[in-house]
Design a protein around this motif. Structure first.
Motif, PDB file in Angstrom:
ATOM      1  N   GLY A  33     124.200   1.609   1.939  1.00  0.00           N
ATOM      2  CA  GLY A  33     125.028   1.726   3.147  1.00  0.00           C
ATOM      3  C   GLY A  33     124.216   1.132   4.301  1.00  0.00           C
ATOM      4  N   TRP A  34     124.681   1.384   5.522  1.00  0.00           N
ATOM      5  CA  TRP A  34     123.987   0.789   6.668  1.00  0.00           C
ATOM      6  C   TRP A  34     122.581   1.359   6.819  1.00  0.00           C
ATOM      7  N   ALA A  35     122.376   2.623   6.417  1.00  0.00           N
ATOM      8  CA  ALA A  35     121.037   3.220   6.488  1.00  0.00           C
ATOM      9  C   ALA A  35     120.113   2.556   5.471  1.00  0.00           C
ATOM     10  N   GLY A  36     120.591   2.385   4.243  1.00  0.00           N
ATOM     11  CA  GLY A  36     119.762   1.789   3.190  1.00  0.00           C
ATOM     12  C   GLY A  36     119.438   0.333   3.508  1.00  0.00           C
ATOM     13  N   LEU A  37     120.431  -0.399   4.004  1.00  0.00           N
ATOM     14  CA  LEU A  37     120.189  -1.811   4.332  1.00  0.00           C
ATOM     15  C   LEU A  37     119.191  -1.915   5.478  1.00  0.00           C
ATOM     16  N   PHE A  53     119.050   0.207  -4.831  1.00  0.00           N
ATOM     17  CA  PHE A  53     120.043   0.619  -5.840  1.00  0.00           C
ATOM     18  C   PHE A  53     121.310   1.062  -5.119  1.00  0.00           C
ATOM     19  N   ASP A  54     122.454   0.711  -5.634  1.00  0.00           N
ATOM     20  CA  ASP A  54     123.687   1.348  -5.133  1.00  0.00           C
ATOM     21  C   ASP A  54     124.687   1.485  -6.280  1.00  0.00           C
ATOM     22  N   THR A  55     125.315   2.639  -6.336  1.00  0.00           N
ATOM     23  CA  THR A  55     126.342   2.903  -7.349  1.00  0.00           C
ATOM     24  C   THR A  55     127.469   1.887  -7.259  1.00  0.00           C
ATOM     25  N   GLN A  77     138.746   1.892  10.407  1.00  0.00           N
ATOM     26  CA  GLN A  77     138.504   1.182  11.664  1.00  0.00           C
ATOM     27  C   GLN A  77     137.191   1.678  12.280  1.00  0.00           C
ATOM     28  N   HIS A  78     136.302   0.770  12.651  1.00  0.00           N
ATOM     29  CA  HIS A  78     135.045   1.155  13.298  1.00  0.00           C
ATOM     30  C   HIS A  78     134.933   0.514  14.677  1.00  0.00           C
ATOM     31  N   ILE A  79     134.337   1.255  15.615  1.00  0.00           N
ATOM     32  CA  ILE A  79     133.926   0.610  16.866  1.00  0.00           C
ATOM     33  C   ILE A  79     132.455   0.912  17.118  1.00  0.00           C
ATOM     34  N   ALA A  83     125.433   0.837  23.627  1.00  0.00           N
ATOM     35  CA  ALA A  83     124.213   1.644  23.474  1.00  0.00           C
ATOM     36  C   ALA A  83     123.650   1.595  22.056  1.00  0.00           C
ATOM     37  N   TYR A  84     124.390   1.003  21.113  1.00  0.00           N
ATOM     38  CA  TYR A  84     123.905   0.943  19.719  1.00  0.00           C
ATOM     39  C   TYR A  84     122.827  -0.146  19.606  1.00  0.00           C
ATOM     40  N   GLN A  85     121.731   0.049  20.327  1.00  0.00           N
ATOM     41  CA  GLN A  85     120.720  -1.005  20.438  1.00  0.00           C
ATOM     42  C   GLN A  85     120.103  -1.383  19.100  1.00  0.00           C
ATOM     43  N   LEU A 279     115.560   7.819   0.057  1.00  0.00           N
ATOM     44  CA  LEU A 279     116.910   8.224  -0.374  1.00  0.00           C
ATOM     45  C   LEU A 279     117.879   7.904   0.745  1.00  0.00           C
ATOM     46  N   ALA A 280     118.670   6.860   0.560  1.00  0.00           N
ATOM     47  CA  ALA A 280     119.654   6.479   1.591  1.00  0.00           C
ATOM     48  C   ALA A 280     121.064   6.661   1.049  1.00  0.00           C
ATOM     49  N   CYS A 281     121.202   7.603   0.123  1.00  0.00           N
ATOM     50  CA  CYS A 281     122.527   7.894  -0.440  1.00  0.00           C
ATOM     51  C   CYS A 281     123.186   8.992   0.397  1.00  0.00           C
ATOM     52  N   SER A 282     124.339   9.454  -0.023  1.00  0.00           N
ATOM     53  CA  SER A 282     125.038  10.496   0.743  1.00  0.00           C
ATOM     54  C   SER A 282     124.227  11.793   0.718  1.00  0.00           C
ATOM     55  N   ARG A 394     142.090   7.074   3.464  1.00  0.00           N
ATOM     56  CA  ARG A 394     141.560   8.376   3.902  1.00  0.00           C
ATOM     57  C   ARG A 394     140.168   8.545   3.343  1.00  0.00           C
ATOM     58  N   ASP A 395     139.243   8.907   4.208  1.00  0.00           N
ATOM     59  CA  ASP A 395     137.901   9.228   3.730  1.00  0.00           C
ATOM     60  C   ASP A 395     137.647  10.688   4.090  1.00  0.00           C
ATOM     61  N   ARG A 396     137.630  11.530   3.070  1.00  0.00           N
ATOM     62  CA  ARG A 396     137.504  12.973   3.350  1.00  0.00           C
ATOM     63  C   ARG A 396     136.079  13.347   3.726  1.00  0.00           C
TER      64      ARG A 396
HETATM   65  C1  LIG Z   1     136.999   5.946   8.311  1.00  0.00           C
HETATM   66  C2  LIG Z   1     135.673   5.920   9.007  1.00  0.00           C
HETATM   67  C3  LIG Z   1     135.608   5.558  10.343  1.00  0.00           C
HETATM   68  C4  LIG Z   1     134.373   5.532  11.017  1.00  0.00           C
HETATM   69  N1  LIG Z   1     134.320   5.111  12.307  1.00  0.00           N
HETATM   70  C5  LIG Z   1     133.117   4.900  12.880  1.00  0.00           C
HETATM   71  C6  LIG Z   1     133.032   4.260  14.153  1.00  0.00           C
HETATM   72  O1  LIG Z   1     134.024   3.878  14.754  1.00  0.00           O
HETATM   73  N2  LIG Z   1     131.787   4.055  14.680  1.00  0.00           N
HETATM   74  C7  LIG Z   1     130.645   4.441  14.023  1.00  0.00           C
HETATM   75  O2  LIG Z   1     129.559   4.195  14.542  1.00  0.00           O
HETATM   76  N3  LIG Z   1     130.716   5.069  12.826  1.00  0.00           N
HETATM   77  C8  LIG Z   1     131.902   5.299  12.243  1.00  0.00           C
HETATM   78  N4  LIG Z   1     131.982   5.886  11.009  1.00  0.00           N
HETATM   79  C9  LIG Z   1     130.746   6.443  10.399  1.00  0.00           C
HETATM   80  C10 LIG Z   1     129.886   5.381   9.719  1.00  0.00           C
HETATM   81  O3  LIG Z   1     130.663   4.607   8.818  1.00  0.00           O
HETATM   82  C11 LIG Z   1     128.780   6.077   8.961  1.00  0.00           C
HETATM   83  O4  LIG Z   1     128.043   6.872   9.865  1.00  0.00           O
HETATM   84  C12 LIG Z   1     127.802   5.133   8.277  1.00  0.00           C
HETATM   85  O5  LIG Z   1     128.474   4.133   7.559  1.00  0.00           O
HETATM   86  C13 LIG Z   1     126.908   5.940   7.342  1.00  0.00           C
HETATM   87  O6  LIG Z   1     126.030   5.091   6.658  1.00  0.00           O
HETATM   88  P1  LIG Z   1     124.981   5.672   5.604  1.00  0.00           P
HETATM   89  O7  LIG Z   1     124.219   4.510   5.086  1.00  0.00           O
HETATM   90  O8  LIG Z   1     124.237   6.795   6.246  1.00  0.00           O
HETATM   91  O9  LIG Z   1     125.845   6.347   4.443  1.00  0.00           O
HETATM   92  P2  LIG Z   1     126.875   5.702   3.402  1.00  0.00           P
HETATM   93  O10 LIG Z   1     127.652   4.631   4.069  1.00  0.00           O
HETATM   94  O11 LIG Z   1     127.641   6.845   2.834  1.00  0.00           O
HETATM   95  O12 LIG Z   1     125.971   5.035   2.286  1.00  0.00           O
HETATM   96  C14 LIG Z   1     125.474   5.732   1.172  1.00  0.00           C
HETATM   97  C15 LIG Z   1     125.402   4.758   0.015  1.00  0.00           C
HETATM   98  O13 LIG Z   1     124.723   5.408  -1.072  1.00  0.00           O
HETATM   99  C16 LIG Z   1     125.351   5.045  -2.281  1.00  0.00           C
HETATM  100  N5  LIG Z   1     125.019   6.070  -3.272  1.00  0.00           N
HETATM  101  C17 LIG Z   1     125.407   7.370  -3.294  1.00  0.00           C
HETATM  102  N6  LIG Z   1     124.845   8.010  -4.327  1.00  0.00           N
HETATM  103  C18 LIG Z   1     124.073   7.108  -4.978  1.00  0.00           C
HETATM  104  C19 LIG Z   1     123.236   7.166  -6.136  1.00  0.00           C
HETATM  105  N7  LIG Z   1     123.063   8.293  -6.838  1.00  0.00           N
HETATM  106  N8  LIG Z   1     122.597   6.033  -6.531  1.00  0.00           N
HETATM  107  C20 LIG Z   1     122.755   4.864  -5.839  1.00  0.00           C
HETATM  108  N9  LIG Z   1     123.543   4.769  -4.735  1.00  0.00           N
HETATM  109  C21 LIG Z   1     124.177   5.871  -4.318  1.00  0.00           C
HETATM  110  C22 LIG Z   1     126.831   4.958  -1.928  1.00  0.00           C
HETATM  111  O14 LIG Z   1     127.536   4.162  -2.856  1.00  0.00           O
HETATM  112  C23 LIG Z   1     126.764   4.337  -0.519  1.00  0.00           C
HETATM  113  O15 LIG Z   1     126.839   2.925  -0.569  1.00  0.00           O
HETATM  114  C24 LIG Z   1     133.188   5.934  10.323  1.00  0.00           C
HETATM  115  C25 LIG Z   1     133.261   6.298   8.972  1.00  0.00           C
HETATM  116  C26 LIG Z   1     134.476   6.280   8.326  1.00  0.00           C
HETATM  117  C27 LIG Z   1     134.523   6.640   6.864  1.00  0.00           C
END
Ligand SMILES: Cc1cc2nc3c(=O)[nH]c(=O)nc-3n(C[C@H](O)[C@H](O)[C@H](O)COP(=O)(O)OP(=O)(O)OC[C@H]3O[C@@H](n4cnc5c(N)ncnc54)[C@H](O)[C@@H]3O)c2cc1C
Length: 452
Positions: A33-37, A53-55, A77-79, A83-85, A279-282, A394-396
């Motif tokens: 995700g954006w954290a891992g990248l 690694f990503d699933t 939809q994201h904005i 300030a997101y420097q 660990l940059a997974c959920s 929908r993302d729960r």
């Molecule tokens: C509908 C929606 C709207 C949003 N709107 C905004 C917005 O307008 N502005 C904003 O700033 N933010 C917004 N967000 C929030 C933003 O998208 C998240 O904060 C951000 O993407 C989180 O990134 P992350 O890398 O922390 O987590 P994630 O994006 O959840 O990344 C985790 C990654 O880990 C992988 N993974 C999980 N388990 C494993 C495993 N066991 N092995 C390998 N890989 C694994 C997953 O496949 C995933 O790619 C929104 C989110 C959603 C869903």
């Protein structure tokens, strides 16, 4: 002059040398995700051997494009805001043209008629205060109440008790300002209803945006698919620098194999050796993978709760909204975005329902129908053709609930094991900026602590 330039070059190269490790570490990043990248890019910049690694078969996590039978749409939809420097800096690092990919406009929280809070530009606080003063529908009493509160927050350094809610923070604020500004801003920024949301996180967002540096409260709305914003350019950047990207590979297990005597690799990820792991997974996956390694950290992470977001893609022939983003009056959605003004087809809208857990009982079809009815009611006239629903996504587990008093887990899980993700302790709510910051922080912690 030349001697001066030489001295500068020597100092720069010494500083760069100080950043480079004597020995590159093999670092596993679990999650793209954006954290891992962000962690992977920073790790490569610091001179380490990175394996991601990503699933999922493609990177980006919650902020990426999804393939559907009728074409590609963003997961939601994201904005972004000015300030997101760290996010903007990361995008630049991987070669993204910010002017091309993001539509930048001064803050505008307007309704479908184009009325509301509108900044002409954001050079300093005076511009914000002037825009507040000119708000077309607030009484003098309401404006004075907001001024009074703003001055108080400024004087308190935008800090309050971690247990205060946004509703509690604003209990003496004019009800009009609370309903028109605070509630929509809180749900947009924290995706958490104001009666539960953490006031200290809300104040931090206000401090860095509305009360921040010039341009910090500008809205930056993507003109390209989310995958084209960071995940794809970051993937190319990483690949061209030798990082290994194992997409479509779930991490089942991590093991600590250090015996305290030998200096070999400390970790095994799916059986492969690594010196350090990020660990940059959920959060639930991070908790699962660390249950036996760091039970306390895992328990704290496992307690994090989530809130939903629903995005409806709706076609409204010939429609152009008063602004690329408008606030809606009723529900279920709070905001509508006009993709015709963002480089997409004319009349294509997204309607966003934040804090959407409340609609969990509805099927996607029912929720979509409600959002279409809302679009008809609030955005169209009787003579306009009826809107057509393309899909509802929908993302729960869109974001973690930014509730008052929440304690987030720290970056360091245990020696050699780190966490990155929008939920990890930091100043921001569940956003791209929180994710990017946490990734950078984790990679820097690896470099600082584990380089021998
Ligand atoms: C509908 C929606 C709207 C949003 N709107 C905004 C917005 O307008 N502005 C904003 O700033 N933010 C917004 N967000 C929030 C933003 O998208 C998240 O904060 C951000 O993407 C989180 O990134 P992350 O890398 O922390 O987590 P994630 O994006 O959840 O990344 C985790 C990654 O880990 C992988 N993974 C999980 N388990 C494993 C495993 N066991 N092995 C390998 N890989 C694994 C997953 O496949 C995933 O790619 C929104 C989110 C959603 C869903």
């Amino acid at each position: 002059m030349d001697r001066h330039a030489d001295a500068v070059a020597r100092t720069l190269s010494a500083l760069q040398g100080a950043q480079r490790p004597q020995k590159a570490l093999r670092v596993a990043v679990v999650g793209a995700g954006w954290a891992g990248l962000s962690a992977a890019v920073t790790g490569v910049e610091l001179g380490h051997d990175i394996t991601v690694f990503d699933t999922a078969a493609s990177p980006g996590g919650r902020a990426r494009v999804v393939e559907r039978p009728d074409g590609r749409v963003d997961n939601g939809q994201h904005i972004l805001i000015g300030a997101y420097q760290e996010t903007l800096d990361l995008l630049s690092t991987v070669g993204v043209d910010l002017g091309e990919t993001l539509m930048r406009q001064p803050l505008a929280l307007v309704n479908a008629q184009g009325m509301g809070l509108k900044l002409k530009q954001h050079r300093h606080l005076g511009d914000v205060l002037w825009a507040l003063l000119r708000h077309p529908s607030w009484s003098i009493r309401a404006r004075a109440s907001l001024w009074f509160h703003s001055v108080r927050w400024l004087r308190q350094g935008f800090q309050c008790s971690p247990h205060t809610t946004v509703q509690g923070l604003c209990r003496h604020l004019s009800p009009q300002v609370y309903a028109d500004l605070i509630e929509p801003l809180c749900v947009a920024a924290l995706n958490t209803p104001a009666d539960a949301a953490s006031a200290s996180i809300f104040l931090r967002v206000l401090r860095d945006s509305v009360f921040g540096l010039p341009g910090s409260c500008d809205l930056l709305i993507p003109r390209v698919h989310l995958s084209a914003l960071l995940p794809d350019p970051a993937t190319s950047w990483l690949t061209s620098r030798g990082a290994q990207l194992l997409y479509g590979t779930r991490v089942h297990s991590i093991e600590n194999v250090q015996d305290g005597q030998t200096t070999g690799p400390a970790w095994r990820v799916n059986g492969h050796p690594f010196d350090s792991v990020i660990l940059a997974c959920s959060a639930p996956e991070a908790a699962r993978l660390t249950t036996s390694i760091a039970p306390q950290w895992a328990q704290q992470t496992g307690l994090i709760e989530f809130e939903a977001i629903a995005t409806a893609w709706v076609q409204c022939e010939g429609l152009r909204l008063a602004s690329p983003m408008v606030m809606l009056r009723s529900g279920p959605a709070q905001f509508a975005f006009d993709h015709g003004q963002l480089g997409g087809p004319q009349g294509q809208l997204t309607l966003v329902a934040s804090a959407a857990k409340a609609h969990d009982a509805l099927s996607s079809q029912e929720l979509g129908a409600q959002m279409v009815a809302q679009a008809s009611r609030e955005l169209l006239s009787d003579t306009d053709p009826p809107p057509r629903l393309r899909c509802v996504l929908r993302d729960r587990r869109a974001t973690w609930v930014a509730s008052a008093g929440l304690q987030r887990p720290p970056t360091q899980v245990t020696s050699g094991l780190y966490a990155a993700g929008d939920y990890v302790d930091g100043p921001y709510p569940s956003t791209l900026e929180a994710a990017v910051r946490s990734g950078r922080a984790a990679a820097r912690a690896v470099h600082r602590n584990d380089t021998r």
